[in-house]
Design a protein around this motif. Sequence first.
Motif, mmCIF file in Angstrom:
data_model
loop_
_atom_site.group_PDB
_atom_site.id
_atom_site.type_symbol
_atom_site.label_atom_id
_atom_site.label_comp_id
_atom_site.label_asym_id
_atom_site.label_seq_id
_atom_site.Cartn_x
_atom_site.Cartn_y
_atom_site.Cartn_z
ATOM 1 N N ILE A 56 0.861 -1.176 0.000
ATOM 2 C CA ILE A 56 0.000 0.000 0.000
ATOM 3 C C ILE A 56 0.896 1.223 0.000
ATOM 4 O O ILE A 56 1.881 1.293 0.738
ATOM 5 C CB ILE A 56 -0.993 -0.005 1.183
ATOM 6 N N SER A 57 0.600 2.159 -0.882
ATOM 7 C CA SER A 57 1.400 3.381 -0.999
ATOM 8 C C SER A 57 0.488 4.587 -0.881
ATOM 9 O O SER A 57 -0.636 4.593 -1.397
ATOM 10 C CB SER A 57 2.163 3.416 -2.329
ATOM 11 N N TYR A 58 0.985 5.594 -0.186
ATOM 12 C CA TYR A 58 0.233 6.820 0.040
ATOM 13 C C TYR A 58 1.036 8.007 -0.476
ATOM 14 O O TYR A 58 2.228 8.144 -0.167
ATOM 15 C CB TYR A 58 0.002 7.047 1.533
ATOM 16 N N ASP A 59 0.387 8.887 -1.208
ATOM 17 C CA ASP A 59 0.952 10.181 -1.569
ATOM 18 C C ASP A 59 0.207 11.245 -0.788
ATOM 19 O O ASP A 59 -1.024 11.345 -0.874
ATOM 20 C CB ASP A 59 0.826 10.437 -3.073
ATOM 21 N N ILE A 60 0.957 12.034 -0.015
ATOM 22 C CA ILE A 60 0.377 13.065 0.844
ATOM 23 C C ILE A 60 0.454 14.381 0.076
ATOM 24 O O ILE A 60 1.545 14.903 -0.178
ATOM 25 C CB ILE A 60 1.138 13.148 2.182
ATOM 26 N N LEU A 61 -0.702 14.930 -0.296
ATOM 27 C CA LEU A 61 -0.752 16.057 -1.219
ATOM 28 C C LEU A 61 -0.742 17.412 -0.525
ATOM 29 O O LEU A 61 -0.660 18.445 -1.194
ATOM 30 C CB LEU A 61 -1.997 15.939 -2.108
ATOM 31 N N GLY A 62 -0.822 17.424 0.794
ATOM 32 C CA GLY A 62 -0.801 18.679 1.529
ATOM 33 C C GLY A 62 -1.157 18.451 2.980
ATOM 34 O O GLY A 62 -1.367 17.308 3.416
ATOM 35 N N LEU A 63 -1.225 19.517 3.753
ATOM 36 C CA LEU A 63 -1.587 19.422 5.159
ATOM 37 C C LEU A 63 -2.967 18.796 5.294
ATOM 38 O O LEU A 63 -3.906 19.182 4.595
ATOM 39 C CB LEU A 63 -1.560 20.804 5.810
ATOM 40 N N ILE A 64 -3.085 17.821 6.188
ATOM 41 C CA ILE A 64 -4.352 17.113 6.398
ATOM 42 C C ILE A 64 -5.037 17.752 7.597
ATOM 43 O O ILE A 64 -4.703 17.469 8.749
ATOM 44 C CB ILE A 64 -4.110 15.609 6.626
ATOM 45 N N ALA A 65 -5.967 18.642 7.331
ATOM 46 C CA ALA A 65 -6.608 19.420 8.389
ATOM 47 C C ALA A 65 -7.328 18.509 9.378
ATOM 48 O O ALA A 65 -7.841 17.436 9.016
ATOM 49 C CB ALA A 65 -7.595 20.412 7.785
ATOM 50 N N LEU A 66 -7.364 18.942 10.627
ATOM 51 C CA LEU A 66 -8.050 18.195 11.679
ATOM 52 C C LEU A 66 -9.545 18.456 11.563
ATOM 53 O O LEU A 66 -10.165 19.134 12.393
ATOM 54 C CB LEU A 66 -7.510 18.624 13.045
ATOM 55 N N ASP A 67 -10.124 17.912 10.502
ATOM 56 C CA ASP A 67 -11.528 18.171 10.186
ATOM 57 C C ASP A 67 -12.121 16.945 9.501
ATOM 58 O O ASP A 67 -11.400 16.025 9.115
ATOM 59 C CB ASP A 67 -11.631 19.398 9.273
ATOM 60 N N GLU A 68 -13.423 16.957 9.345
ATOM 61 C CA GLU A 68 -14.118 15.820 8.749
ATOM 62 C C GLU A 68 -13.577 15.534 7.354
ATOM 63 O O GLU A 68 -13.285 16.458 6.579
ATOM 64 C CB GLU A 68 -15.618 16.101 8.664
#
Length: 273
Positions: A71-83
Motif C-alpha cells: 500500500i502506498s500513500y501520496d500526501i498532497l498537503g496538510l491534512i486538516a483536523l476536520d471531517e
Amino acid sequence: MSTPTAEPDSYYQRTGERHFKPTAHAQGAWHTDEQHFSPVGGLIAHAIDRHRADRRAEGGRPDDALALARISYDILGLIALDECEITVETVRPGRTIELVEAVLTIAGRAVVRARAWYLAESDTSAVAGTHDQPLPAPEEFEPWAMADQWNGGYIASLDARRRSAAPGRAAAWLSTPLDLVAGEPCGPHAAFIALVDTANGIAVRQDPTVWMFPNTDLTIHFHRRPGGRWTGLDTAVTFGPAGHGVTSTVLHDVDGPVGRAEQILTVRALNGG
C-alpha cells in the motif's frame, strides 16, 4: 473547521457512509490543526477493507483469498483536523491480483491518494526466509515518553517502547488502547498500518525544534500478514546534502519481520537554524 472531540476513545467517528470525523487523539505532531498521518493511513486501509468486503458480499464470494502486499500513500498537503471523505475504487479486479485506489478529501480537496495491491496466497513455507533479524520482545524494551519530544494528541495516545542506537537509528514497539473508528472492528492490516508512519519520529537525526523533516509519502510492502497489538519498527533515517531524506523501516510483529516501509522527507531548517 469543526472542533474535534476527544471522546469516544478512538481516532475517528464515522459520520456517514464515506465520512469520518477525527477526534483530538488524531492530532498531528508538526501542527496543532492537522492530523497525524499514522491514523490517517490506518483509516484509509480500513475504508479499503470495507469496500472489498462489500464487493465480496455482492459477488457472493465466501472469503478473501487475496492478501495486502503493498500500500502506498501520496500526501498532497496538510491534512486538516476536520471531517474527511474517503472514496474507494477497484481499479484492477482479479482472482489472483487486485489493485484498489482510495482518495481522502477534506472540504472538497484531495489531500491523500493511496493505492493497494492484493496478491493471492499459496504455501511457500518450504522456501520462506529473510535476512532481517527479529526484534526483542516489547517487554524487553524500556518504556519511552515519546510525548517529551513530540507534540500532539496522536503521540500522547501511544504506548511506546524504544531502543536508540544513534541519531537516525532506533528500534521501537508501539501499541494503542484506542479504536481506529469508534464502534467498528478493525482488520489486522489497518490496525498495524495505523502506527507505521510514526517511524519518522522514533529515530530523529536532528532536533525537531531546529530542523523540520516531514514525509510526503509512505510505502509499505508486506511479505506476510501482521498480527497482534504491537507494531515493531526497526528504523534508519538518512538526510542527503540537498534537502531530501529517507526513513527506512523493517516492520515487525511479535512473531518476527512482516515487511518494510519507506518515507521520503523534505528536510529544512526552522527559523533559519
